[in-house]
Design an enzyme around this catalytic site. Sequence first.
Site, mmCIF file in Angstrom:
data_model
loop_
_atom_site.group_PDB
_atom_site.id
_atom_site.type_symbol
_atom_site.label_atom_id
_atom_site.label_comp_id
_atom_site.label_asym_id
_atom_site.label_seq_id
_atom_site.Cartn_x
_atom_site.Cartn_y
_atom_site.Cartn_z
ATOM 1 N N ASP A 56 69.262 -21.474 36.076
ATOM 2 C CA ASP A 56 68.125 -20.721 36.062
ATOM 3 C C ASP A 56 68.214 -19.501 36.635
ATOM 4 O O ASP A 56 69.062 -19.328 37.568
ATOM 5 C CB ASP A 56 66.923 -21.570 36.720
ATOM 6 C CG ASP A 56 66.422 -22.917 35.793
ATOM 7 O OD1 ASP A 56 66.512 -22.811 34.607
ATOM 8 O OD2 ASP A 56 66.046 -23.879 36.407
ATOM 9 N N ASP A 93 64.633 -22.387 28.329
ATOM 10 C CA ASP A 93 63.277 -22.727 28.930
ATOM 11 C C ASP A 93 62.159 -22.022 28.171
ATOM 12 O O ASP A 93 61.240 -22.536 27.528
ATOM 13 C CB ASP A 93 63.209 -22.868 30.239
ATOM 14 C CG ASP A 93 64.157 -23.780 31.037
ATOM 15 O OD1 ASP A 93 64.520 -24.835 30.455
ATOM 16 O OD2 ASP A 93 64.491 -23.250 32.457
#
Length: 169
Positions: A130, A149
Amino acid sequence: MASKPKSFSSKSSSGGLTPWLGIAFIVLLLDQITKITINKTFRWGEEMVVTPFFNLVLAYNKGAAFSFLSNESGWQRYFFTGIGIAAALFIVYLLKKHAGQRMFCWALALILGGAIGNVIDRILYGHVVDFLDFHWKGIGHFPAFNIADSAICVGAALFVLDELRRVNK
């Protein structure tokens, strides 16, 4: 003139599976390129301020959304990988079956690309990479996320919008 077989004509009129797999592949490619770039550019936990509300940061998530189950012993890697693979197979089935439903298939294609992107991370690294970090004036930071995401969230929103539109007809 001889008519085309029904399966061919219905497939060609709906556009088939290929465009939707192409969209999923583009999402997957963008996701993996950005993750490789951030992995090569940053050290774990390193942060770069971009705007007063957005940073780039290298973070690892061993869990699911919002780091759900990230502190477990490691079984969650295989669990979420299995769920991602099962979801991807089911989505391909749905795309093939409903290839002519544009918004529905856009939603599924975005979700598919994102799901496969995160599955690749789990297989290669044991965690999801991330790097997008949004925050707001002392309120705190949202959990870091990535392109996969984002695609999953946009796909889910399109899916809900498509269902609401369908219900209102």
